[in-house]
Each structure stands twice: as C-alpha cells, then as structure tokens.
Design a protein around this motif. Structure first.
Motif, PDB file in Angstrom:
ATOM      1  N   MET A 127       0.843  -1.197   0.000  1.00 33.13           N
ATOM      2  CA  MET A 127       0.000   0.000   0.000  1.00 33.13           C
ATOM      3  C   MET A 127       0.878   1.246   0.000  1.00 33.13           C
ATOM      4  O   MET A 127       1.902   1.290   0.673  1.00 33.13           O
ATOM      5  CB  MET A 127      -0.912   0.007   1.238  1.00 33.13           C
ATOM      6  CG  MET A 127      -1.893   1.171   1.265  1.00 33.13           C
ATOM      7  SD  MET A 127      -2.958   1.142   2.741  1.00 33.13           S
ATOM      8  CE  MET A 127      -3.893  -0.353   2.422  1.00 33.13           C
ATOM      9  N   ALA A 128       0.497   2.272  -0.749  1.00 32.09           N
ATOM     10  CA  ALA A 128       1.295   3.488  -0.841  1.00 32.09           C
ATOM     11  C   ALA A 128       1.379   4.169   0.514  1.00 32.09           C
ATOM     12  O   ALA A 128       0.430   4.159   1.295  1.00 32.09           O
ATOM     13  CB  ALA A 128       0.677   4.432  -1.869  1.00 32.09           C
ATOM     14  N   MET A 129       2.551   4.796   0.783  1.00 30.98           N
ATOM     15  CA  MET A 129       2.740   5.470   2.062  1.00 30.98           C
ATOM     16  C   MET A 129       1.743   6.604   2.251  1.00 30.98           C
ATOM     17  O   MET A 129       1.381   6.949   3.373  1.00 30.98           O
ATOM     18  CB  MET A 129       4.177   5.992   2.156  1.00 30.98           C
ATOM     19  CG  MET A 129       4.554   6.503   3.531  1.00 30.98           C
ATOM     20  SD  MET A 129       4.371   5.262   4.842  1.00 30.98           S
ATOM     21  CE  MET A 129       5.626   4.075   4.369  1.00 30.98           C
ATOM     22  N   THR A 130       1.249   7.183   1.138  1.00 31.47           N
ATOM     23  CA  THR A 130       0.250   8.254   1.250  1.00 31.47           C
ATOM     24  C   THR A 130      -1.022   7.761   1.926  1.00 31.47           C
ATOM     25  O   THR A 130      -1.760   8.544   2.514  1.00 31.47           O
ATOM     26  CB  THR A 130      -0.105   8.813  -0.139  1.00 31.47           C
ATOM     27  OG1 THR A 130      -0.457   7.725  -1.007  1.00 31.47           O
ATOM     28  CG2 THR A 130       1.070   9.563  -0.737  1.00 31.47           C
ATOM     29  N   LYS A 131      -1.299   6.452   1.842  1.00 29.52           N
ATOM     30  CA  LYS A 131      -2.486   5.887   2.476  1.00 29.52           C
ATOM     31  C   LYS A 131      -2.220   5.479   3.918  1.00 29.52           C
ATOM     32  O   LYS A 131      -3.156   5.251   4.687  1.00 29.52           O
ATOM     33  CB  LYS A 131      -2.964   4.657   1.688  1.00 29.52           C
ATOM     34  CG  LYS A 131      -3.326   4.936   0.238  1.00 29.52           C
ATOM     35  CD  LYS A 131      -4.561   5.813   0.128  1.00 29.52           C
ATOM     36  CE  LYS A 131      -4.983   5.952  -1.327  1.00 29.52           C
ATOM     37  NZ  LYS A 131      -6.174   6.830  -1.465  1.00 29.52           N
ATOM     38  N   LEU A 132      -0.936   5.359   4.299  1.00 31.52           N
ATOM     39  CA  LEU A 132      -0.594   4.815   5.603  1.00 31.52           C
ATOM     40  C   LEU A 132      -0.202   5.870   6.629  1.00 31.52           C
ATOM     41  O   LEU A 132      -0.548   5.759   7.801  1.00 31.52           O
ATOM     42  CB  LEU A 132       0.568   3.816   5.460  1.00 31.52           C
ATOM     43  CG  LEU A 132       0.240   2.451   4.862  1.00 31.52           C
ATOM     44  CD1 LEU A 132       1.511   1.641   4.679  1.00 31.52           C
ATOM     45  CD2 LEU A 132      -0.737   1.698   5.750  1.00 31.52           C
ATOM     46  N   LEU A 133       0.557   6.877   6.216  1.00 29.38           N
ATOM     47  CA  LEU A 133       1.158   7.799   7.176  1.00 29.38           C
ATOM     48  C   LEU A 133       0.271   9.012   7.424  1.00 29.38           C
ATOM     49  O   LEU A 133       0.092   9.845   6.535  1.00 29.38           O
ATOM     50  CB  LEU A 133       2.530   8.260   6.674  1.00 29.38           C
ATOM     51  CG  LEU A 133       3.254   9.305   7.543  1.00 29.38           C
ATOM     52  CD1 LEU A 133       3.457   8.766   8.956  1.00 29.38           C
ATOM     53  CD2 LEU A 133       4.585   9.694   6.924  1.00 29.38           C
ATOM     54  N   PRO A 134      -0.309   9.149   8.635  1.00 28.25           N
ATOM     55  CA  PRO A 134      -1.028  10.382   8.965  1.00 28.25           C
ATOM     56  C   PRO A 134      -0.036  11.542   9.056  1.00 28.25           C
ATOM     57  O   PRO A 134       1.019  11.416   9.672  1.00 28.25           O
ATOM     58  CB  PRO A 134      -1.646  10.074  10.335  1.00 28.25           C
ATOM     59  CG  PRO A 134      -1.564   8.584  10.492  1.00 28.25           C
ATOM     60  CD  PRO A 134      -0.348   8.165   9.725  1.00 28.25           C
ATOM     61  N   LEU A 135      -0.379  12.666   8.453  1.00 30.07           N
ATOM     62  CA  LEU A 135       0.549  13.796   8.385  1.00 30.07           C
ATOM     63  C   LEU A 135       0.223  14.902   9.383  1.00 30.07           C
ATOM     64  O   LEU A 135       0.870  15.946   9.373  1.00 30.07           O
ATOM     65  CB  LEU A 135       0.548  14.380   6.964  1.00 30.07           C
ATOM     66  CG  LEU A 135       1.141  13.485   5.872  1.00 30.07           C
ATOM     67  CD1 LEU A 135       0.935  14.117   4.506  1.00 30.07           C
ATOM     68  CD2 LEU A 135       2.620  13.232   6.123  1.00 30.07           C
ATOM     69  N   HIS A 136      -0.772  14.686  10.258  1.00 27.61           N
ATOM     70  CA  HIS A 136      -1.222  15.787  11.109  1.00 27.61           C
ATOM     71  C   HIS A 136      -0.134  16.288  12.047  1.00 27.61           C
ATOM     72  O   HIS A 136      -0.090  17.474  12.371  1.00 27.61           O
ATOM     73  CB  HIS A 136      -2.448  15.361  11.916  1.00 27.61           C
ATOM     74  CG  HIS A 136      -2.187  14.273  12.907  1.00 27.61           C
ATOM     75  ND1 HIS A 136      -1.945  12.977  12.531  1.00 27.61           N
ATOM     76  CD2 HIS A 136      -2.128  14.285  14.267  1.00 27.61           C
ATOM     77  CE1 HIS A 136      -1.747  12.239  13.605  1.00 27.61           C
ATOM     78  NE2 HIS A 136      -1.849  13.001  14.668  1.00 27.61           N
ATOM     79  N   ARG A 137       0.774  15.398  12.494  1.00 30.67           N
ATOM     80  CA  ARG A 137       1.826  15.853  13.400  1.00 30.67           C
ATOM     81  C   ARG A 137       2.806  16.780  12.690  1.00 30.67           C
ATOM     82  O   ARG A 137       3.396  17.662  13.304  1.00 30.67           O
ATOM     83  CB  ARG A 137       2.569  14.655  13.984  1.00 30.67           C
ATOM     84  CG  ARG A 137       1.748  13.833  14.954  1.00 30.67           C
ATOM     85  CD  ARG A 137       1.325  14.661  16.158  1.00 30.67           C
ATOM     86  NE  ARG A 137       2.456  15.099  16.947  1.00 30.67           N
ATOM     87  CZ  ARG A 137       2.964  14.421  17.970  1.00 30.67           C
ATOM     88  NH1 ARG A 137       2.427  13.276  18.329  1.00 30.67           N
ATOM     89  NH2 ARG A 137       3.992  14.881  18.642  1.00 30.67           N
ATOM     90  N   PHE A 138       2.998  16.581  11.404  1.00 28.42           N
ATOM     91  CA  PHE A 138       3.900  17.433  10.640  1.00 28.42           C
ATOM     92  C   PHE A 138       3.223  18.733  10.208  1.00 28.42           C
ATOM     93  O   PHE A 138       3.891  19.688   9.835  1.00 28.42           O
ATOM     94  CB  PHE A 138       4.412  16.684   9.401  1.00 28.42           C
ATOM     95  CG  PHE A 138       5.312  15.530   9.711  1.00 28.42           C
ATOM     96  CD1 PHE A 138       6.683  15.712   9.826  1.00 28.42           C
ATOM     97  CD2 PHE A 138       4.800  14.261   9.905  1.00 28.42           C
ATOM     98  CE1 PHE A 138       7.521  14.646  10.119  1.00 28.42           C
ATOM     99  CE2 PHE A 138       5.625  13.185  10.194  1.00 28.42           C
ATOM    100  CZ  PHE A 138       6.995  13.377  10.302  1.00 28.42           C
TER     101      PHE A 138
END
Length: 246
Positions: free
Chosen positions: A1-12
């Motif tokens: 699965m693409a990292m865009t679907k896995l990694l939540p970016l809210h902390r960044f």
C-alpha cells in the motif's frame, strides 16, 4: 500500500500546511512498513539505536521497569506519532515500547531524517516543535502526580486522548474507542486499576463521561476540563522565525 495511504501527516502539519515538496519528503522518510502483533515489543531498552519509528496505525506504550519491579507507562502513542525519538541522542535505546494493539510501524534512519535539515529545514523544525509539545504534556503530568486528585488525572488523560484522536478523524459525536485497559491507565497515572475503576464510575454517574465497552463519549468537554488538572497552554501563533519552505 502506498505510504500516502498509511502515514497520517497531522503531526507534521500542526504548525502549518506542508508544501507539495515537503509532503513528498515526509512520505519518503519511512522505510517499508511492517506489522507487530498486540502485546509484542517494538523496541527494548538498551537495543542499538537505529533511528526512530513512525507509528502508522495502532496504539503503543512507552514503559519503564521500576526498581520495585513495577511498571510505569510514560507515554501512550497514537497513529502518526514518532516512537523512540529520545534515543536519537544515545548509542542505545533508552526506553521500552510495547504494542497495545496490532500496530503498523516503519523505521526512519537517522541519516535520512538528518537530510531534512538541509533539504527541507522547515519540516525538520516543525517536527522538533511537535516533539517539544509532547515534552510539555509529560512535564505537566509529572508535576500533577501526587499534587492533584485521581479524578483530575483521569479526566485530563481522557481529554488528551480525545484531542489527539480528533485530527485523525477517530472522534465521532464526541466519542472514541479507548484502546487501553484500566490497568494501563493506572500505569500511566500512578494509580491502581481499582482506583481508576472507581474514578470512571464516578465520572459516569455525574454525566461527565459515557461508556459502552471500549467506546467512550465526553458529552461536555468544558465540564470535564473543569475537573481536569491541566494548565492552559496557547501555542505560539507566529511561525515567521522558521526557515522558509524549499
């Protein structure tokens, strides 16, 4: 699965939206994601430090063994949060990290993270600001131990979890799944599981929380906040001192 679907970016992005180039740089940080089952160890104290991890999904706990053999949970980690960052300054890991639920994690090598300071310094600066926010929460909790009542500590814990789950879209109608046991809440707050149970029953009877298994609802956060022992913190709004986006 693409990292865009896995990694939540809210902390960044809690200090401002990332540019497209910055988003791509963040998504390129983690290595291949893999799953660790509930109850398994993610990181052991004194393991060789090899960067840090990003928690892509699931809940994890940082814990220490006390001199009397007891366990103290220092931190509950939620999706999108980094694991093992204190060990970035050490040759070996300084903490134990346990999977509270099944988790998906990915390693971030220090060299890859270090390159951000040159290629995307604003992202690196925001990451460090986010880590400082965690430090403030930990200091406030440590200061409260032994100085405030159990009810205030539990109320503060529930509010903190809710506020951290909201950016992930995991709070609906003021309710969320609490994936820790009463014993684990006690290990975080320095209380027995029996004491935690009594406090939760009291908060429920007063209408401050509603419970259905692991599902918790906080119908009136303002009233619960009045019970909690949490200093009011206001983030510094002016981020002009940060490096410009590249």
């Amino acid at each position: 699965m693409a990292m865009t679907k896995l990694l939540p970016l809210h902390r960044f992005e809690q200090f401002g939206l990332l540019s497209e180039a910055e988003r791509e740089a963040v998504l390129a940080l983690p290595g291949r994601p893999y799953t660790i089952d509930r109850g398994q160890t993610i990181l052991r104290e004194n393991d060789e430090a090899r960067g840090f991890y990003l928690l892509l999904s699931g809940w994890a706990a940082v814990w220490k063994v006390m001199p009397n053999g007891g366990r103290q949970i220092a931190k509950i980690h939620l999706p999108g949060e980094p694991l093992g960052t204190p060990s970035m300054a050490m040759r070996r890991s300084t903490e134990n990290v346990l999977a509270i639920t099944d988790v998906v994690i990915a390693n971030v090598p220090l060299a890859r993270f270090g390159a951000l300071f040159e290629t995307h310094p604003r992202v690196a600066a925001r990451f460090l600001l986010s880590v400082q926010q965690e430090r403030i929460v930990l200091m406030d909790r440590l200061a409260a131990i032994g100085r405030v009542g159990a009810e205030a500590s539990v109320a503060s814990f529930l509010l903190d979890v809710k506020e951290r789950l909201e950016p992930l879209g995991l709070v609906q109608d003021k309710s969320f799944d609490l994936m820790v046991t009463q014993e684990q809440i006690g290990d975080v707050l320095g209380l027995t599981s029996v004491h935690v149970s009594r406090v939760l029953s009291s908060l429920t009877s007063r209408g401050l929380i509603e419970r259905n298994g692991r599902r918790y609802r906080l119908p009136n956060a303002d009233l619960l906040s009045a019970t909690a022992a949490r200093p009011e913190r206001q983030p510094f709004p002016d981020q002009d001192w940060l490096p410009a986006a590249r």
